[in-house]
Write a protein that holds these residues in place. Structure first.
Motif, PDB file in Angstrom:
ATOM      1  N   LEU A  45       0.839  -1.207   0.000  1.00 23.85           N
ATOM      2  CA  LEU A  45       0.000   0.000   0.000  1.00 23.85           C
ATOM      3  C   LEU A  45       0.872   1.254   0.000  1.00 23.85           C
ATOM      4  CD1 LEU A  45      -2.875   1.029  -0.044  1.00 23.85           C
ATOM      5  CD2 LEU A  45      -2.922   0.892   2.449  1.00 23.85           C
ATOM      6  N   TRP A  46       1.949   1.225   0.785  1.00 26.94           N
ATOM      7  CA  TRP A  46       2.870   2.363   0.800  1.00 26.94           C
ATOM      8  C   TRP A  46       3.451   2.590  -0.592  1.00 26.94           C
ATOM      9  CZ3 TRP A  46       4.203   6.440   3.600  1.00 26.94           C
ATOM     10  CH2 TRP A  46       5.420   7.073   3.345  1.00 26.94           C
ATOM     11  N   ASN A  47       3.864   1.501  -1.243  1.00 24.16           N
ATOM     12  CA  ASN A  47       4.422   1.631  -2.586  1.00 24.16           C
ATOM     13  C   ASN A  47       3.390   2.228  -3.556  1.00 24.16           C
ATOM     14  OD1 ASN A  47       4.833   0.076  -5.459  1.00 24.16           O
ATOM     15  ND2 ASN A  47       6.780   0.678  -4.550  1.00 24.16           N
ATOM     16  N   ALA A  48       2.136   1.833  -3.399  1.00 23.03           N
ATOM     17  CA  ALA A  48       1.093   2.329  -4.310  1.00 23.03           C
ATOM     18  C   ALA A  48       0.863   3.825  -4.163  1.00 23.03           C
ATOM     19  CB  ALA A  48      -0.216   1.581  -4.065  1.00 23.03           C
ATOM     20  N   ILE A  49       1.145   4.388  -2.970  1.00 22.71           N
ATOM     21  CA  ILE A  49       0.861   5.815  -2.767  1.00 22.71           C
ATOM     22  C   ILE A  49       2.098   6.697  -2.884  1.00 22.71           C
ATOM     23  CG2 ILE A  49      -1.159   5.339  -1.325  1.00 22.71           C
ATOM     24  CD1 ILE A  49       0.496   6.084   1.121  1.00 22.71           C
ATOM     25  N   VAL A  50       3.271   6.101  -3.032  1.00 19.20           N
ATOM     26  CA  VAL A  50       4.474   6.951  -3.165  1.00 19.20           C
ATOM     27  C   VAL A  50       5.245   6.695  -4.459  1.00 19.20           C
ATOM     28  CG1 VAL A  50       4.742   7.160  -0.660  1.00 19.20           C
ATOM     29  CG2 VAL A  50       6.041   5.396  -1.897  1.00 19.20           C
ATOM     30  N   ASP A  51       4.984   5.567  -5.122  1.00 18.59           N
ATOM     31  CA  ASP A  51       5.669   5.292  -6.388  1.00 18.59           C
ATOM     32  C   ASP A  51       4.992   6.099  -7.497  1.00 18.59           C
ATOM     33  OD1 ASP A  51       7.548   3.154  -7.924  1.00 18.59           O
ATOM     34  OD2 ASP A  51       5.709   3.543  -9.066  1.00 18.59           O
ATOM     35  N   GLN A  52       5.747   6.966  -8.149  1.00 23.69           N
ATOM     36  CA  GLN A  52       5.139   7.884  -9.110  1.00 23.69           C
ATOM     37  C   GLN A  52       4.505   7.160 -10.295  1.00 23.69           C
ATOM     38  OE1 GLN A  52       8.818  10.130  -8.882  1.00 23.69           O
ATOM     39  NE2 GLN A  52       7.655  12.023  -8.734  1.00 23.69           N
ATOM     40  N   GLN A  53       5.094   6.040 -10.721  1.00 19.86           N
ATOM     41  CA  GLN A  53       4.497   5.295 -11.833  1.00 19.86           C
ATOM     42  C   GLN A  53       3.163   4.682 -11.433  1.00 19.86           C
ATOM     43  OE1 GLN A  53       7.393   2.527 -13.359  1.00 19.86           O
ATOM     44  NE2 GLN A  53       8.573   4.137 -14.361  1.00 19.86           N
ATOM     45  N   ARG A  54       3.086   4.171 -10.197  1.00 18.47           N
ATOM     46  CA  ARG A  54       1.814   3.599  -9.741  1.00 18.47           C
ATOM     47  C   ARG A  54       0.795   4.707  -9.466  1.00 18.47           C
ATOM     48  NH1 ARG A  54       2.417  -1.289  -5.452  1.00 18.47           N
ATOM     49  NH2 ARG A  54       0.205  -1.519  -6.031  1.00 18.47           N
ATOM     50  N   LEU A  55       1.243   5.824  -8.912  1.00 18.35           N
ATOM     51  CA  LEU A  55       0.323   6.951  -8.676  1.00 18.35           C
ATOM     52  C   LEU A  55      -0.368   7.370  -9.969  1.00 18.35           C
ATOM     53  CD1 LEU A  55       2.249   9.305  -6.225  1.00 18.35           C
ATOM     54  CD2 LEU A  55      -0.056   8.409  -5.876  1.00 18.35           C
ATOM     55  N   ALA A  56       0.386   7.389 -11.061  1.00 20.76           N
ATOM     56  CA  ALA A  56      -0.175   7.813 -12.349  1.00 20.76           C
ATOM     57  C   ALA A  56      -1.260   6.872 -12.826  1.00 20.76           C
ATOM     58  CB  ALA A  56       0.936   7.903 -13.389  1.00 20.76           C
ATOM     59  N   ARG A  57      -1.293   5.652 -12.288  1.00 18.00           N
ATOM     60  CA  ARG A  57      -2.266   4.657 -12.741  1.00 18.00           C
ATOM     61  C   ARG A  57      -3.554   4.670 -11.921  1.00 18.00           C
ATOM     62  NH1 ARG A  57       1.707  -0.226 -12.404  1.00 18.00           N
ATOM     63  NH2 ARG A  57      -0.231  -1.448 -12.524  1.00 18.00           N
ATOM     64  N   TRP A  58      -3.606   5.499 -10.853  1.00 20.81           N
ATOM     65  CA  TRP A  58      -4.878   5.565 -10.124  1.00 20.81           C
ATOM     66  C   TRP A  58      -5.195   6.958  -9.584  1.00 20.81           C
ATOM     67  CZ3 TRP A  58      -5.027   7.059  -5.006  1.00 20.81           C
ATOM     68  CH2 TRP A  58      -3.820   6.989  -4.287  1.00 20.81           C
TER      69      TRP A  58
END
Length: 214
Positions: A45-58
């Motif tokens: 969950l931490w990775n999903a909210i701080v990784d810029q590539q994942r942030l761009a996907r949601w």
């Protein structure tokens, strides 16, 4: 129900929402809190909210330097400065938008087989604006972000919710109306008169739905 609709139902019915309001002469000091349990562990969950590539996907395109004291900018939205960072359990930051500055904090805590994300957004809102739209003016947007994150984790989305066809479908508009209504419930629980809280929720739903009110 399609995938978004199923996750929307969970966000609407399972997330916890509260608001505190301190009305002053020209502004309402408000604190909005919303929390939701995601079916993943703290690290993911931490990775999903701080990784810029994942942030761009949601969530959207977020540029900047994600470290203590670093700055960030959400494309077409807010910018700010990272005030605290305790990876992988939380951070706080300023949220600078439309000439105003408020504060955002996010904490992650294990809960059962998942992780509870708690988001708190606090700041002063011009009284006239708060009286017109209530906490839903901010809360509906954050509900959309919670839903986008839930969908990303559930079926690996590749674009933010607002760019999808679902967002403007009848199911998507129903989500907006229901989100505005539950923030109206939170305002009533905080002591707002029911009639004015319901009216503010209706105006918020109309605004986010692109419906003109007369």
């Amino acid at each position: 129900m399609n995938d978004y609709t199923s996750e929307a139902h969970r966000v609407l019915t399972e997330a916890h929402r509260s608001v505190t309001i301190d009305k002053q002469d020209a502004a309402a000091a408000s604190v909005l809190t919303v929390s939701h349990v995601y079916r993943t562990d703290v690290d993911d969950l931490w990775n999903a909210i701080v990784d810029q590539q994942r942030l761009a996907r949601w969530f959207g395109t977020v540029s900047g330097d994600f470290r203590l004291g670093g700055t960030y900018a959400v494309e077409g939205n807010a910018s700010g400065t990272i005030l605290t960072c305790d990876a992988p359990t939380g951070f706080s930051a300023t949220w600078e938008f439309g000439g105003g500055t408020s504060e955002l904090s996010v904490t992650l805590t294990p809960e059962g087989d998942g992780t509870r994300l708690t988001l708190q957004h606090s700041g002063d809102v011009p009284y006239e604006f708060y009286d017109q739209f209530g906490p839903g003016a901010t809360g509906v947007g954050w509900d959309g972000a919670l839903l986008g994150l839930a969908a990303h984790l559930a079926f690996d989305t590749d674009a933010p919710l607002e760019t999808t066809e679902w967002a403007t479908s009848e199911e998507g508009l129903a989500f907006i109306r229901a989100s505005a209504a539950v923030w109206g419930d939170a305002a009533i629980a905080a002591g707002e008169p029911e009639e004015s809280a319901r009216a503010s929720a209706d105006r918020t739903a109309a605004f986010f739905s692109g419906v003109e009110q007369h």
